[in-house]
Design a protein around this motif. Structure first.
Motif, PDB file in Angstrom:
ATOM      1  N   GLU A  56     -16.367  23.967  -0.544  1.00  0.00           N
ATOM      2  CA  GLU A  56     -15.212  24.146  -1.424  1.00  0.00           C
ATOM      3  C   GLU A  56     -15.008  25.630  -1.680  1.00  0.00           C
ATOM      4  OE1 GLU A  56     -16.526  21.984  -4.835  1.00  0.00           O
ATOM      5  OE2 GLU A  56     -15.749  20.095  -4.072  1.00  0.00           O
ATOM      6  N   PRO A  58     -12.137  28.143  -3.542  1.00  0.00           N
ATOM      7  CA  PRO A  58     -10.869  28.199  -4.290  1.00  0.00           C
ATOM      8  C   PRO A  58      -9.845  29.055  -3.563  1.00  0.00           C
ATOM      9  CG  PRO A  58     -12.583  29.433  -5.433  1.00  0.00           C
ATOM     10  CD  PRO A  58     -13.226  28.779  -4.256  1.00  0.00           C
ATOM     11  N   GLN A  68      -5.380  31.288 -14.543  1.00  0.00           N
ATOM     12  CA  GLN A  68      -5.365  30.133 -13.634  1.00  0.00           C
ATOM     13  C   GLN A  68      -4.184  29.201 -13.928  1.00  0.00           C
ATOM     14  OE1 GLN A  68      -9.171  28.224 -13.461  1.00  0.00           O
ATOM     15  NE2 GLN A  68     -10.165  30.048 -12.724  1.00  0.00           N
ATOM     16  N   GLN A  73      -9.956  23.497 -10.578  1.00  0.00           N
ATOM     17  CA  GLN A  73     -11.154  22.657 -10.470  1.00  0.00           C
ATOM     18  C   GLN A  73     -10.790  21.219 -10.127  1.00  0.00           C
ATOM     19  OE1 GLN A  73     -14.018  24.151 -10.410  1.00  0.00           O
ATOM     20  NE2 GLN A  73     -13.125  26.090 -11.011  1.00  0.00           N
ATOM     21  N   GLU A  74      -9.742  20.707 -10.787  1.00  0.00           N
ATOM     22  CA  GLU A  74      -9.322  19.327 -10.539  1.00  0.00           C
ATOM     23  C   GLU A  74      -8.766  19.164  -9.132  1.00  0.00           C
ATOM     24  OE1 GLU A  74      -8.432  21.075 -13.231  1.00  0.00           O
ATOM     25  OE2 GLU A  74      -9.321  20.011 -14.899  1.00  0.00           O
ATOM     26  N   ALA A  77     -11.690  19.206  -6.717  1.00  0.00           N
ATOM     27  CA  ALA A  77     -12.449  17.958  -6.822  1.00  0.00           C
ATOM     28  C   ALA A  77     -11.708  16.812  -6.131  1.00  0.00           C
ATOM     29  CB  ALA A  77     -12.712  17.626  -8.283  1.00  0.00           C
ATOM     30  N   ARG A 104     -20.031  24.633  -3.059  1.00  0.00           N
ATOM     31  CA  ARG A 104     -19.057  25.695  -3.309  1.00  0.00           C
ATOM     32  C   ARG A 104     -19.611  27.022  -2.816  1.00  0.00           C
ATOM     33  NH1 ARG A 104     -16.340  24.130  -9.051  1.00  0.00           N
ATOM     34  NH2 ARG A 104     -15.266  22.338  -8.192  1.00  0.00           N
TER      35      ARG A 104
END
Length: 155
Positions: A56, A58, A68, A73-74, A77, A104
């Protein structure tokens, strides 16, 4: 007088010639899907453990924004959950058991860490289609240059 005995050869060990642990990098892109299919085929034929690794990462623009603007994060996920479901379905279709690991970080660092920890015999990744990787080096090139495991880069 004793006869000179011929030197003994070690016994051939059936079943230990191929890889026993195959690690494949998977991000859902078409090259990583082809890499996953190749790795699943190798694992099925060799009776190897197949470990599918999703790193993962970002979005770069999200890291530049202090507030942000979207739920990173959601989103990450959910993407990971979707990829896990896809891997499970594809593995069942291919007739192989696959372990899905999500971590991550930076892909090269994390794949190296996991391949070392799992004592991988083979690392499989998809070829990068990004133009910048031709100049700076793709994940596959970096893994090959590290010289730690056999690496297959699937186009």
């Amino acid at each position: 007088m004793a006869e000179d005995a011929a030197p003994q050869r070690p016994a051939f060990e059936l079943g230990t010639d191929g890889p026993s642990v195959v690690v494949v990098g998977f991000d859902g892109s078409p090259p990583s899907q082809r890499a996953g299919a190749y790795a699943a085929g190798v694992a099925r034929r060799e009776g190897a453990r197949l470990v599918v690794v999703h790193v993962e990462t970002p979005p770069v623009m999200a890291l530049l924004s202090p507030d942000q603007p979207w739920p990173i994060q959601e989103t990450m996920a959910q993407r990971t959950a979707d990829l896990r479901t896809q891997v499970e379905a594809d593995a069942a279709h291919a007739g192989v058991r696959a372990e899905f690991l999500a971590v991550r970080g930076e892909p090269f660092t994390q794949l190296c860490r996991l391949a070392t920890r799992l004592r991988a015999d083979l690392v499989v990744v998809g070829a990068s289609a990004r133009v910048g990787h031709r100049l700076l080096g793709s994940l596959g090139n970096r893994l090959v240059r590290s010289g730690r495991w056999p690496v297959v880069v699937v186009p």
